[in-house]
Scaffold this motif. Sequence first.
Motif, short mmCIF file in Angstrom:
data_model
loop_
_atom_site.label_atom_id
_atom_site.label_comp_id
_atom_site.label_asym_id
_atom_site.label_seq_id
_atom_site.Cartn_x
_atom_site.Cartn_y
_atom_site.Cartn_z
N ARG A 165 33.59 51.05 49.27
CA ARG A 165 32.38 51.38 50.02
C ARG A 165 32.55 52.66 50.83
N GLU A 175 28.86 44.37 50.88
CA GLU A 175 29.61 45.60 50.61
C GLU A 175 28.95 46.43 49.52
N LEU A 203 27.62 50.21 49.64
CA LEU A 203 28.12 51.15 48.64
C LEU A 203 26.96 51.88 47.97
#
Length: 395
Positions: free
Chosen positions: A164, A199, A203
Motif C-alpha cells: 500500500r 489495505e 492501495l
Amino acid sequence: MTTRFGTAASRHVVSNLQKAGFEAVFVGGAVRDLLLGKVPTDIDIATSATPGQVKKVFRHTVDIGIEHGTILVLAPEPIEVTTFRTDVTYSDHRRPGEIAYTTSLKEDLQRRDFTINALAMTLDGELVDLFGGQADLEARVIRSVGNPYERFGEDALRILRALRFSAVLNFRIESETLNAMKQLAHELGHIAIERIKVEIDKLFQGVNPSKAFRYSRDIGLPSLFPELFSSFEQLERCAPFIHARHGWAAMLSIRDVSATELAHHFKLSKEEKRFLKQCEEALKLRTDRSFDELDVYYFSLDVLDVVERIRHAQYADGSIETLEQLTKRKSSLPIQTRADLAFTGTNLLEWSGLRGGKWTSEWIEKIEQAVVSGRIENDAQAIKEWFVYEISRKE
C-alpha cells in the motif's frame, strides 16, 4: 529540524502530559507526512503515561482501545493517545496477544512496521529518528524497522501495508524487506478479509498502484491467493484509479465473477455492492455500443466515468467519452429525474378514463423514456397527445 507541529488541541494534550511529569511526543504517519511536505492528518500521540494516568490528567476521555493502551482525549477535538509499549506475543498473526507498557520511547518506536513510520516529534519540533526514517524518506524507500522477518512474522498484514505504501507514496521497497515479504507472504492466509480489504482500498487510491501490483507479483500473491489477488496480474493497465470503487470495478471487469460474488468475497459494503452492480450492467452495455441518452440518464456520472475509463484501459480504441463530455450530455437531457416530468399518474387516469393499476407505472416509464430520448417534448399537452394516441393503439 525544528518546526511547530500539531493542532492546538494536540499540542494542548502533549503539553498537559508533560506538565504532569510524563514524556509525550507526536508519532507515526503525521510526522512522516510533515517531512514529505504534506499537511499532517490523523495526529497521534505516544506517551510514557499509562492509560489510567492519561485519564487522570484529562477530564473527558473515551476508552476506544484501552486494552491496547489507547485513550481518546476530547480536547475538545478528539486526539488518540497511546502508551509507549512493547509487543510481547502475537496471537493471530495480526494483533499483539499480550503487550507490556514501557517508559522508553525507543522501545515503542522499534516495534513499529517501517522506518518511515517510526518517527516522532517533540512539542518543540525536534525530530526523533532512531532508525533512519528520514533518510529513507529522502531516498523514497520502504524498509522494515530492524529484522524484516520478525516484523512480518509478528503481523502479516504489514506485507500488504508495504504494498500500500509503495502505491500511495510511490516508493520502492528495500530488497531485504521485499525478500522477507516473499518468504512470509503465505502468512496472509491468517488475516481476516476485512483487514485485507481496507489495505486494498488504500492501495487503489495511491498515486501509483501499478507499482504495488508489480511487487505483489514479485512476492507471489496471485499464485498463493488466486481468489484474492489473481486480478493483480492485469489491473496495472487500468490504473491509476480515481477512487477505490474504480479499482473494484476494474477488478470486476477482469475477473469471471459477478458483482454480487465479488462483493460477498471481499465483504464490500451495501453501497459498494450497489455501485459494482451498476458498473456491471453498464460494462455489459458498453461492450456492444456507446452509451445512448437513456444510459446517460439512468446511470450516475460516477458509474459512466468509471466504465469509460475501464473501456479505454482495456481497448484504447479512442472512442471513449471524458467526464466533461458525459457531464455535458447529462446536463443537456430534457429531464434529470422522473420528478421533472410535466405530468403525474393522476393525469394518466384523467386522460385515459381508466382505473389505476400496474399499467400506470408502466406508462410513466414509457413516457419518461420517450421524453429522455427526445421522441416527445416534456410538455403536458404534448405528453397527453402522445399518450392518448399510443394507448388507443394498444386497445
